[in-house]
Scaffold this active site. Structure first.
Site, PDB file in Angstrom:
ATOM      1  N   HIS A   1      -5.697   2.978   0.998  1.00  0.00           N
ATOM      2  CA  HIS A   1      -4.951   4.140   1.512  1.00  0.00           C
ATOM      3  C   HIS A   1      -5.693   4.872   2.640  1.00  0.00           C
ATOM      4  CE1 HIS A   1      -2.794   3.240  -2.037  1.00  0.00           C
ATOM      5  NE2 HIS A   1      -3.363   4.080  -2.871  1.00  0.00           N
TER       6      HIS A   1
ATOM      7  N   ASP B   1       0.912  -1.141   0.000  1.00  0.00           N
ATOM      8  CA  ASP B   1       0.000   0.000   0.000  1.00  0.00           C
ATOM      9  C   ASP B   1       0.948   1.185   0.000  1.00  0.00           C
ATOM     10  OD1 ASP B   1      -1.413   2.285   0.869  1.00  0.00           O
ATOM     11  OD2 ASP B   1      -3.002   0.996   1.626  1.00  0.00           O
ATOM     12  N   HIS B   2       1.135   1.829  -1.140  1.00  0.00           N
ATOM     13  CA  HIS B   2       2.260   2.769  -1.233  1.00  0.00           C
ATOM     14  C   HIS B   2       2.116   3.970  -0.301  1.00  0.00           C
ATOM     15  CE1 HIS B   2      -0.227   5.099  -4.086  1.00  0.00           C
ATOM     16  NE2 HIS B   2       0.599   6.100  -3.905  1.00  0.00           N
TER      17      HIS B   2
END
Ligand code: BG6
Length: 516
Positions: free
Chosen positions: A269, A206-207
């Site tokens: 996010h 999950d950047h």
């Protein structure tokens, strides 16, 4: 955050640990195999991040990068592709010596995801890197490919002995969101991956968790005494989490239609941001402790049976934005004219814990909004006895701590101050911390941190399956509710802050959205 295992609560000397954590962590001998090399993510983010890591001295000399794809490329042609993406998108300046060293370890293997011969060639390629480059049998497989291809790739990796390390070696798999479409498909996807790789070898990206400002939420909350005593229902009125983008869906219709804003970024996010903002203090930053606290918060989000009035959805219309005429969502290439996919979504969530009881968390995200901004605003209750009540409430709002995730990274504290003069007037002022002002070094890209952590085998920044499932349990009922409504989501103007129903969501509670 700390390295897993190295800083367990039982670990020796805390002062020494603190000093060690400030040292750069350098990956050991290893290679990264990239599936999906021609995709946008690989070109714009992954390959540049690998170069940036090399340029910062964080990759070992014994490092290999292997591209796997359908293109009929030689090693040299792939090297040229990587170089182009690096020169265009890398964060740090191009350095010939670094490039020479990195590019000597770049290989390409041509094939499709179910092609035995190609996986045989991949096996030989990795053996050659182990032999000639010293990568020592340590290999990470990065699946930057659609989830429906995971099964074939995982199976082939297993059949060719690539998923099983010998003693003293490691093998890891990196998967990109979307982790499923709903709870059931997420469980199925996990079954497929974990049939081949054990849970601790699976790194879910999950950047947002790789962003400096997101990691700073924990530092802000738990390294200071200033905020935590106020961080609860006694003092906080509500929390707003905004992830706004000014771009449209671009050329991503194939992925986006049927997915929509909520599945695209709220399930991952935004719920991760909520979890970090609302969780209790973990007993350490080890993966186990951190993930457990995030899961407790996600599990405490309870939805009412009737979701009416708890959400808003919209689609951007056509119009002018930033001096340019832009297409509406339904006119974008590849989007059916009757698509009911949303490009904007907002939710109200309640966390049923003593800390947060009665404090709504409002989440919103959308494409083609006023500007690109991601922030978490913790908005405080008004002072109980307002001597200044007669003054304009619009000029003197509620105190707030705003964590500015991007693009203007930092933290703002908003409070009231007397306006100079003989009159008694209080107006909002802000106190700002900006990364650009306080630190000389620019923040690394999220993918630099995450790829390094994969190579180091450090899992704290990667959500585990339980978090993914809990997030779907929150979102699935909203998706069902939206399906039950007939018709299109409400249209909103490009460059605005979303549909009127989003404002109504807060107005019903006597509140308004911030205009970041
Ligand atoms: C991705 C979404 O996960 O995040 C995209 O799929 C979105 O739709 C992107 O544009 C935004 O990332 P960032 O880092 O630019 O905020």
């Amino acid at each position: 955050m700390s390295r897993s295992g190295a800083s367990s609560p039982r670990s020796s000397n805390p002062l020494r640990d603190a000093r060690d954590r400030r040292l750069n962590r350098i990956a050991g001998p290893s290679s990264l195999v990239l599936f999906g090399v021609t995709g946008d993510l690989a070109r714009k983010k992954l390959m540049p991040a690998i170069y940036d890591l090399a340029n910062r001295g964080l990759l070992p000399p014994s490092f290999g990068l292997v591209g796997f794809g359908r293109r009929d490329w030689s090693d040299d042609e792939f090297v040229a592709e990587v170089k182009e993406s690096v020169t265009q998108y890398a964060r740090t300046p191009f350095n010939d010596a670094v490039w020479e060293q990195l590019s000597a370890g770049i290989r390409f293997v041509q094939g499709t995801f179910d092609d035995d011969e190609a996986f045989g060639a991949l096996q030989e390629c990795l053996e050659e890197l182990d032999r000639d480059r010293g990568t020592r049998g340590n290999h990470a497989f990065y699946l930057s490919i659609p989830p429906d291809a995971f099964e074939a790739v995982c199976q082939k990796l297993s059949e060719h002995g690539l998923a099983q390390p010998d003693d003293g070696q490691w093998r890891r798999v990196v998967i990109e969101k979307p982790f499923g479409h709903d709870l059931e498909s997420a469980q199925e996807l996990n079954r497929i991956v974990e049939e081949v790789f054990p849970p601790d070898a699976v790194f879910r990206i999950d950047h947002y968790l790789g962003k400096e400002t997101v990691q700073n939420i924990l530092a802000l909350r738990f390294a200071n005494q200033l905020f935590e005593p106020l961080w609860n229902a006694n003092h906080v009125d509500h929390v707003q989490i905004t992830m706004a983008e000014d771009i449209g869906i671009g050329s991503r219709a194939g992925y986006y239609d049927g997915v929509g804003a909520a599945r695209d970024v709220i399930q991952n996010h935004l719920l991760q941001l909520l979890a970090l903002t609302a969780m209790e203090e973990p007993i350490s930053f080890d993966a186990e402790h951190l993930r457990t606290e995030k899961e407790k918060v996600l599990a405490a989000v309870q939805l009412p049976d009737d979701l009416a009035g708890r959400s808003a959805r919209g689609q951007y219309g056509s119009g002018w934005q930033g001096g340019e005429h832009v297409n509406g969502f339904l006119e974008e290439d590849g989007i059916p004219a009757d698509s009911v996919t949303e490009s904007f979504a907002a939710l109200r969530l309640d966390i049923h814990t003593r800390r947060w009881s009665g404090v709504p968390f409002y989440l919103r995200t959308g494409k083609r909004l006023g500007r690109r901004v991601t922030e978490i605003a913790v908005v405080f209750k008004r002072a109980p006895n307002l001597l200044f009540r007669e003054h304009d409430e619009a000029a003197f709002g509620q105190n707030a701590v705003v964590i500015r995730v991007q693009p203007d990274e930092g933290v703002t504290i908003r409070f009231g101050s007397k306006v100079p003069g003989t009159q008694t007037e209080v107006r909002d002022v802000t106190m700002d911390f900006g990364y650009g002002h306080s630190f000389t070094e620019s923040s690394p890209e999220a993918y630099e941190r995450l790829i390094l952590d994969v190579l180091l085998g450090e899992p704290p920044l990667f959500p585990r399956q339980q978090e993914v499932e809990l997030s779907w349990q929150i979102l699935d009922p909203f998706e069902k509710y939206w399906q039950s409504l007939d018709g299109q989501p409400e249209t909103y103007e490009p460059g605005s802050w979303g549909p009127a129903s989003a404002d109504e969501l807060l107005a019903a509670d006597g509140r308004t959205w911030r205009r970041p």
